[in-house]
Design a protein around this motif. Structure first.
Motif, PDB file in Angstrom:
ATOM      1  N   UNK A   1    -105.988  -3.751 -19.700  1.00  0.00           N
ATOM      2  CA  UNK A   1    -105.974  -3.283 -21.085  1.00  0.00           C
ATOM      3  C   UNK A   1    -105.673  -4.457 -22.001  1.00  0.00           C
ATOM      4  N   UNK A   2    -106.529  -4.722 -22.971  1.00  0.00           N
ATOM      5  CA  UNK A   2    -106.382  -5.931 -23.788  1.00  0.00           C
ATOM      6  C   UNK A   2    -105.037  -6.058 -24.497  1.00  0.00           C
ATOM      7  N   UNK A   3    -104.536  -4.960 -25.070  1.00  0.00           N
ATOM      8  CA  UNK A   3    -103.277  -5.042 -25.818  1.00  0.00           C
ATOM      9  C   UNK A   3    -102.106  -5.300 -24.883  1.00  0.00           C
ATOM     10  N   UNK A   4    -102.099  -4.638 -23.717  1.00  0.00           N
ATOM     11  CA  UNK A   4    -101.021  -4.854 -22.753  1.00  0.00           C
ATOM     12  C   UNK A   4    -101.013  -6.293 -22.262  1.00  0.00           C
ATOM     13  N   UNK A   5    -102.199  -6.819 -21.951  1.00  0.00           N
ATOM     14  CA  UNK A   5    -102.268  -8.204 -21.490  1.00  0.00           C
ATOM     15  C   UNK A   5    -101.878  -9.178 -22.597  1.00  0.00           C
ATOM     16  N   UNK A   6    -102.270  -8.902 -23.828  1.00  0.00           N
ATOM     17  CA  UNK A   6    -101.891  -9.790 -24.926  1.00  0.00           C
ATOM     18  C   UNK A   6    -100.386  -9.848 -25.097  1.00  0.00           C
ATOM     19  N   UNK A   7     -99.714  -8.711 -24.957  1.00  0.00           N
ATOM     20  CA  UNK A   7     -98.253  -8.691 -25.074  1.00  0.00           C
ATOM     21  C   UNK A   7     -97.606  -9.519 -23.972  1.00  0.00           C
ATOM     22  N   UNK A   8     -98.099  -9.361 -22.735  1.00  0.00           N
ATOM     23  CA  UNK A   8     -97.561 -10.135 -21.619  1.00  0.00           C
ATOM     24  C   UNK A   8     -97.827 -11.628 -21.818  1.00  0.00           C
ATOM     25  N   UNK A   9     -99.022 -11.947 -22.288  1.00  0.00           N
ATOM     26  CA  UNK A   9     -99.362 -13.354 -22.523  1.00  0.00           C
ATOM     27  C   UNK A   9     -98.449 -13.976 -23.565  1.00  0.00           C
ATOM     28  N   UNK A  10     -98.173 -13.252 -24.632  1.00  0.00           N
ATOM     29  CA  UNK A  10     -97.308 -13.780 -25.684  1.00  0.00           C
ATOM     30  C   UNK A  10     -95.884 -14.010 -25.176  1.00  0.00           C
ATOM     31  N   UNK A  11     -95.379 -13.083 -24.342  1.00  0.00           N
ATOM     32  CA  UNK A  11     -94.043 -13.281 -23.771  1.00  0.00           C
ATOM     33  C   UNK A  11     -94.020 -14.526 -22.903  1.00  0.00           C
ATOM     34  N   UNK A  12     -95.060 -14.722 -22.088  1.00  0.00           N
ATOM     35  CA  UNK A  12     -95.100 -15.889 -21.216  1.00  0.00           C
ATOM     36  C   UNK A  12     -95.211 -17.189 -21.996  1.00  0.00           C
ATOM     37  N   UNK A  13     -95.923 -17.165 -23.111  1.00  0.00           N
ATOM     38  CA  UNK A  13     -96.075 -18.384 -23.915  1.00  0.00           C
ATOM     39  C   UNK A  13     -94.761 -18.833 -24.539  1.00  0.00           C
ATOM     40  N   UNK A  14     -93.819 -17.911 -24.715  1.00  0.00           N
ATOM     41  CA  UNK A  14     -92.532 -18.266 -25.327  1.00  0.00           C
ATOM     42  C   UNK A  14     -91.367 -17.970 -24.393  1.00  0.00           C
TER      43      UNK A  14
ATOM     44  N   UNK B   1    -106.251  -5.337 -32.161  1.00  0.00           N
ATOM     45  CA  UNK B   1    -107.269  -5.238 -31.120  1.00  0.00           C
ATOM     46  C   UNK B   1    -108.145  -6.486 -31.074  1.00  0.00           C
ATOM     47  N   UNK B   2    -108.495  -7.020 -32.252  1.00  0.00           N
ATOM     48  CA  UNK B   2    -109.302  -8.247 -32.267  1.00  0.00           C
ATOM     49  C   UNK B   2    -108.530  -9.416 -31.664  1.00  0.00           C
ATOM     50  N   UNK B   3    -107.242  -9.513 -32.029  1.00  0.00           N
ATOM     51  CA  UNK B   3    -106.423 -10.584 -31.464  1.00  0.00           C
ATOM     52  C   UNK B   3    -106.279 -10.452 -29.960  1.00  0.00           C
ATOM     53  N   UNK B   4    -106.055  -9.220 -29.483  1.00  0.00           N
ATOM     54  CA  UNK B   4    -105.942  -8.986 -28.049  1.00  0.00           C
ATOM     55  C   UNK B   4    -107.254  -9.318 -27.345  1.00  0.00           C
ATOM     56  N   UNK B   5    -108.360  -8.990 -27.988  1.00  0.00           N
ATOM     57  CA  UNK B   5    -109.658  -9.307 -27.404  1.00  0.00           C
ATOM     58  C   UNK B   5    -109.865 -10.806 -27.265  1.00  0.00           C
ATOM     59  N   UNK B   6    -109.405 -11.588 -28.263  1.00  0.00           N
ATOM     60  CA  UNK B   6    -109.536 -13.041 -28.183  1.00  0.00           C
ATOM     61  C   UNK B   6    -108.682 -13.605 -27.049  1.00  0.00           C
ATOM     62  N   UNK B   7    -107.479 -13.056 -26.889  1.00  0.00           N
ATOM     63  CA  UNK B   7    -106.617 -13.521 -25.800  1.00  0.00           C
ATOM     64  C   UNK B   7    -107.239 -13.204 -24.451  1.00  0.00           C
ATOM     65  N   UNK B   8    -107.781 -11.985 -24.318  1.00  0.00           N
ATOM     66  CA  UNK B   8    -108.434 -11.618 -23.072  1.00  0.00           C
ATOM     67  C   UNK B   8    -109.634 -12.495 -22.772  1.00  0.00           C
ATOM     68  N   UNK B   9    -110.414 -12.818 -23.796  1.00  0.00           N
ATOM     69  CA  UNK B   9    -111.592 -13.659 -23.603  1.00  0.00           C
ATOM     70  C   UNK B   9    -111.203 -15.081 -23.206  1.00  0.00           C
ATOM     71  N   UNK B  10    -110.016 -15.533 -23.655  1.00  0.00           N
ATOM     72  CA  UNK B  10    -109.571 -16.888 -23.351  1.00  0.00           C
ATOM     73  C   UNK B  10    -108.924 -16.995 -21.983  1.00  0.00           C
ATOM     74  N   UNK B  11    -108.720 -15.864 -21.311  1.00  0.00           N
ATOM     75  CA  UNK B  11    -108.055 -15.861 -20.006  1.00  0.00           C
ATOM     76  C   UNK B  11    -109.088 -15.994 -18.899  1.00  0.00           C
ATOM     77  N   UNK B  12    -108.927 -16.949 -17.992  1.00  0.00           N
ATOM     78  CA  UNK B  12    -109.878 -17.080 -16.876  1.00  0.00           C
ATOM     79  C   UNK B  12    -109.958 -15.792 -16.070  1.00  0.00           C
ATOM     80  N   UNK B  13    -111.147 -15.395 -15.663  1.00  0.00           N
ATOM     81  CA  UNK B  13    -111.323 -14.101 -14.979  1.00  0.00           C
ATOM     82  C   UNK B  13    -110.592 -14.013 -13.646  1.00  0.00           C
TER      83      UNK B  13
END
Length: 429
Positions: A297-310, A14-26
């Protein structure tokens, strides 16, 4: 693992997902990233489920469960997601070109920035498989086996060549009505199948067929597909046309190539796979609002972000992961679901059990080769999410991405759900 350990892991996620969400432009349109991630994973899972490497003594050959069990054709409808690739790619490329033009960036500079990042990850695949092929031949491996492995490993590259060609033509395709390339596909198939024309004519559809969803992406950029009515027309019309072509025009039901099948819907693309792609694009457009809501949802967005990064690494190396697992498994003998003919439901069940192994091997490949995908070197930082690493400009953040503004640029700002200015600029490209 104890309850305390599980709780600690959840907190870290959850903390990691929160950091990814915070780093994403609104203002980022996360639905675009979700569609791209779904397309990448669809291709990967589709290949893993319908591609079998059968061991016949010292030789490996390709086989498909769709050849033995044609009633499994709906599996190909679920995982053949290339049209969504091109829809999203066309949308992003036309937005990026319009934005670059508005800033005074020359076409050559824009195109070079978009395509230059392809060379490093592709070069890594080509280098490794050149070395591997030579080593296998020198070790006495059957030529047929080496040919099968190299062909599978390099098969994803055809997509990148087509995508690169369409990207280069973006200034022209940005203004093109999707009905024009669709008409080309229709006439090519009429000549091939209806009038007995030469088979090589079908390769015209490689460009024309994938230009259909690509130009639909351009229409999305122009604001012509915002109403849900457009999505429903594409979904219902494409599905009905595909059903008619399969039922009455003799097109195969499978939307992927099947070894031993006389006609492939995919190599080269036929009218059936293009109309099927229209239905997929309609479904993708209809899902946009739901995806935007889900990506809050932070966790869902973090998963999508990680897939896009790789995404480029996953796309280029997933077949290698399959083959590495298969080759390593031979050391333990002929294993069901890995080396046996895909001729029954038992094979399907066995293959599903192998999927976690493929994922693990692919993760190793990503760890080893992620640095070739771009300057990020696998970092997940705010700079990557707002600039080069998870830009909205291509197959992945680095793979076909970036508007060429340099390190730390805010490329994703060109990636908003209701940016009327960009849409207006795109109309005048």
């Amino acid at each position: 693992m104890t309850d305390i350990g599980v709780h600690a892991v959840r907190q870290r996620v959850r903390r990691g997902a929160g950091r990814i969400g915070a780093a994403t432009p609104p203002g980022r349109d996360r639905a675009v990233d979700a569609l791209r991630a779904a397309a990448v994973l669809g291709v990967v899972l589709g290949h893993w489920l319908v591609t079998a490497l059968v061991s016949d003594g010292r030789t490996l050959r390709t086989a498909s469960p769709l050849h033995h069990m044609p009633w499994l054709a709906p599996v190909s409808w679920t995982f053949q997601t290339l049209a969504v690739f091109f829809l999203v790619g066309g949308h992003i490329a036309t937005r990026g070109h319009a934005s670059a033009r508005a800033r005074g960036v020359p076409y050559r500079q824009w195109l070079t920035a978009r395509l230059s990042r392809l060379f490093k990850p592709v070069a890594a695949v080509l280098t490794l498989w050149t070395v591997a092929a030579v080593a296998l031949l020198l070790s006495g491996t059957e030529y047929g086996t080496v040919r099968t492995l190299v062909k599978l490993a390099l098969s994803p590259l055809w997509f990148l060549l087509v995508f690169a060609g369409l990207t280069a033509a973006t200034p022209l395709l940005a203004r093109l009505n999707p009905l024009w390339p669709l008409a080309v596909v229709l006439h090519v198939d009429l000549l091939r199948f209806g009038l007995g024309g030469p088979a090589w004519l079908g390769w015209v559809n490689v460009a024309a067929g994938w230009a259909v969803p690509y130009t639909l992406g351009a229409a999305w950029t122009r604001g012509e597909l915002e109403r849900r009515r457009a999505g429903w027309i594409l979904l219902v019309g494409g599905a009905a046309a595909t059903a008619g072509l399969v039922a009455w025009a003799g097109y195969p039901a499978s939307m992927v190539g099947v070894p031993g099948q006389g006609v492939s819907n995919l190599y080269p693309p036929t009218l059936a796979v293009v109309t099927f792609g229209l239905a997929q694009c309609g479904g993708a457009l209809l899902l946009r609002e739901r995806l935007r809501h889900a990506m809050r949802r932070p966790v869902a967005w973090a998963a999508v972000a990680l897939v896009n990064l790789t995404a480029m690494t996953v796309f280029l190396w997933h077949q290698t992961a399959l083959m590495a697992s298969t080759a390593t498994g031979l050391l333990a003998g002929r294993l069901p679901g890995l080396h046996t003919p895909p001729d029954g439901l038992a094979w399907v069940g066995d293959r599903l059990l192998w999927l976690p192994v493929f994922v693990l091997v692919l993760a190793v490949c990503c760890a080893a080769f992620r640095s070739f995908e771009g300057s990020g070197g696998g970092r997940l930082s705010g700079g990557e999410l707002s600039g080069e690493g998870l830009s909205g400009e291509g197959l992945s953040g680095e793979g076909l991405g970036g508007e060429g503004r340099g390190r730390g640029s805010r490329v994703v700002r060109a990636h908003r759900p209701s940016d009327r200015g960009a849409a207006k600029a795109a109309r005048h490209v």
